[in-house]
Design a protein around this motif. Structure first.
Motif, mmCIF file in Angstrom:
data_model
loop_
_atom_site.group_PDB
_atom_site.id
_atom_site.type_symbol
_atom_site.label_atom_id
_atom_site.label_comp_id
_atom_site.label_asym_id
_atom_site.label_seq_id
_atom_site.Cartn_x
_atom_site.Cartn_y
_atom_site.Cartn_z
ATOM 1 N N ILE A 158 0.788 -1.232 -0.040
ATOM 2 C CA ILE A 158 -0.009 -0.089 0.041
ATOM 3 C C ILE A 158 0.720 1.306 0.072
ATOM 4 O O ILE A 158 0.823 2.048 -0.790
ATOM 5 C CB ILE A 158 -1.073 0.119 1.234
ATOM 6 N N ARG A 159 1.686 1.314 0.966
ATOM 7 C CA ARG A 159 2.657 2.476 1.009
ATOM 8 C C ARG A 159 4.028 2.379 0.248
ATOM 9 O O ARG A 159 4.561 3.498 -0.220
ATOM 10 C CB ARG A 159 3.205 2.594 2.413
ATOM 11 N N GLN A 160 4.639 1.370 0.142
ATOM 12 C CA GLN A 160 5.870 1.314 -0.582
ATOM 13 C C GLN A 160 5.920 0.955 -2.030
ATOM 14 O O GLN A 160 5.020 0.202 -2.551
ATOM 15 C CB GLN A 160 6.638 0.416 0.073
ATOM 16 N N ALA A 161 6.950 1.565 -2.843
ATOM 17 C CA ALA A 161 6.903 1.588 -4.434
ATOM 18 C C ALA A 161 7.532 -0.033 -4.416
ATOM 19 O O ALA A 161 8.038 -0.868 -3.743
ATOM 20 C CB ALA A 161 8.105 2.440 -4.908
ATOM 21 N N GLU A 162 6.866 -0.415 -5.859
ATOM 22 C CA GLU A 162 7.181 -1.752 -6.270
ATOM 23 C C GLU A 162 8.839 -2.076 -6.181
ATOM 24 O O GLU A 162 9.146 -3.218 -5.971
ATOM 25 C CB GLU A 162 6.560 -2.167 -7.450
ATOM 26 N N SER A 163 9.641 -0.868 -6.551
ATOM 27 C CA SER A 163 10.943 -1.182 -6.760
ATOM 28 C C SER A 163 11.733 -1.377 -5.361
ATOM 29 O O SER A 163 12.511 -2.043 -5.408
ATOM 30 C CB SER A 163 11.531 0.322 -7.199
ATOM 31 N N ASP A 164 11.000 -1.027 -4.419
ATOM 32 C CA ASP A 164 11.545 -1.550 -2.848
ATOM 33 C C ASP A 164 11.662 -2.963 -2.779
ATOM 34 O O ASP A 164 12.601 -3.494 -2.202
ATOM 35 C CB ASP A 164 10.687 -1.167 -1.859
ATOM 36 N N LEU A 165 11.009 -3.833 -3.639
ATOM 37 C CA LEU A 165 10.770 -5.163 -3.576
ATOM 38 C C LEU A 165 12.155 -5.706 -4.113
ATOM 39 O O LEU A 165 12.760 -6.967 -3.948
ATOM 40 C CB LEU A 165 9.808 -5.840 -4.317
ATOM 41 N N ALA A 166 13.057 -4.916 -4.950
ATOM 42 C CA ALA A 166 14.355 -5.343 -5.342
ATOM 43 C C ALA A 166 15.388 -5.100 -4.309
ATOM 44 O O ALA A 166 16.654 -5.630 -4.571
ATOM 45 C CB ALA A 166 14.659 -4.359 -6.494
ATOM 46 N N VAL A 167 15.180 -4.514 -3.073
ATOM 47 C CA VAL A 167 16.241 -4.588 -2.063
ATOM 48 C C VAL A 167 15.745 -5.286 -1.019
ATOM 49 O O VAL A 167 14.777 -5.248 -0.269
ATOM 50 C CB VAL A 167 16.023 -2.956 -1.401
ATOM 51 N N GLY A 168 16.621 -6.418 -0.671
ATOM 52 C CA GLY A 168 16.360 -7.448 0.210
ATOM 53 C C GLY A 168 16.776 -8.710 0.006
ATOM 54 O O GLY A 168 17.484 -8.833 -1.243
ATOM 55 N N PRO A 169 16.974 -9.734 0.906
ATOM 56 C CA PRO A 169 17.403 -10.902 0.502
ATOM 57 C C PRO A 169 16.590 -11.652 -0.728
ATOM 58 O O PRO A 169 17.494 -12.561 -1.443
ATOM 59 C CB PRO A 169 16.895 -11.988 1.515
ATOM 60 N N TYR A 170 15.484 -11.405 -1.229
ATOM 61 C CA TYR A 170 15.225 -11.859 -2.379
ATOM 62 C C TYR A 170 14.725 -10.871 -3.490
ATOM 63 O O TYR A 170 14.141 -11.116 -4.640
ATOM 64 C CB TYR A 170 13.624 -12.648 -2.151
ATOM 65 N N GLY A 171 15.758 -9.689 -3.463
ATOM 66 C CA GLY A 171 15.636 -8.852 -4.554
ATOM 67 C C GLY A 171 15.781 -9.114 -5.781
ATOM 68 O O GLY A 171 15.342 -8.515 -6.925
ATOM 69 N N PHE A 172 16.507 -10.161 -6.186
ATOM 70 C CA PHE A 172 16.893 -10.904 -7.280
ATOM 71 C C PHE A 172 15.822 -11.077 -8.118
ATOM 72 O O PHE A 172 15.594 -10.944 -9.345
ATOM 73 C CB PHE A 172 18.142 -11.859 -7.304
#
Length: 195
Positions: A21-35
């Motif tokens: 809801i709050r965070q951009a989809e691009s944030d999903l690329a930052v983290g352990p499964y960002g690949f």
């Protein structure tokens, strides 16, 4: 386009469980499964570029069509490049915002991609009546492109719901491509003269 949606859903369900809801989809690329999100960006860019190439074979050549196709190609390239320049996570109010060079490039590519996709799809939707193969989809395509523009505007007006607005924007952009791809596939048996 199905695989893009599946990758989106998979990465959203994995840690660190960013808020859709709050965070951009691009944030999903930052983290352990960002690949996985980066693979998603690459696949989205490639499929979008192939869509632009397919549409270039169907539309009669005109200035407006060329502009629309160029915008769609720009969206494709920028979507692809997002995979190589991760965004900065700026959602935590306890942490001072830190802007990196790759985060700034990510924002620039995303901005260009979103504007290009919205403009390209609107221009091409208005030109669909000039094709035989996709003429009947003009109303649906125009509606989806307008909904995408409204979602894009909502991203600016609702910063606390920006993630939701962004996902709606991407949904309408990708659904537009999917609808036209299905329309082209349904007519694939026709001869070039029928186009």
């Amino acid at each position: 386009m199905h695989c893009v949606s599946i990758l989106d859903i998979i990465v959203q369900m994995l840690p660190p469980y960013y808020s859709p809801i709050r965070q951009a989809e691009s944030d999903l690329a930052v983290g352990p499964y960002g690949f996985i999100m980066n693979i998603n960006f690459i696949v989205r860019g490639i499929l979008s570029f192939l869509m632009a190439l397919a549409l270039s074979q169907i539309f009669p050549k005109s200035g407006a069509v060329r502009v629309g196709l160029v915008f769609l190609a720009i969206w494709s390239v920028c979507s692809f490049l997002l995979a190589f320049f991760n965004t900065d996570i700026l959602d935590d109010p306890k942490v001072a915002p830190t802007h990196t060079w790759h985060g700034e490039l990510h924002i620039l590519f995303a901005f260009i991609a979103f504007i290009a996709a919205a403009a390209g799809e609107l221009i091409l939707s208005q030109s669909l009546s000039r094709t035989r193969i996709l003429k009947s989809l003009k109303g649906v395509a125009l509606t989806l492109s307008i909904l995408a523009i409204l979602a894009l505007l909502a991203m600016e007006k609702m910063p606390h719901r920006g993630g939701l607005a962004e996902r709606l924007f991407l949904f309408f952009i990708l659904l537009w491509m999917f609808v036209l791809a299905v329309g082209m596939r349904g007519k694939a048996t026709r001869t070039p003269a029928d186009f």
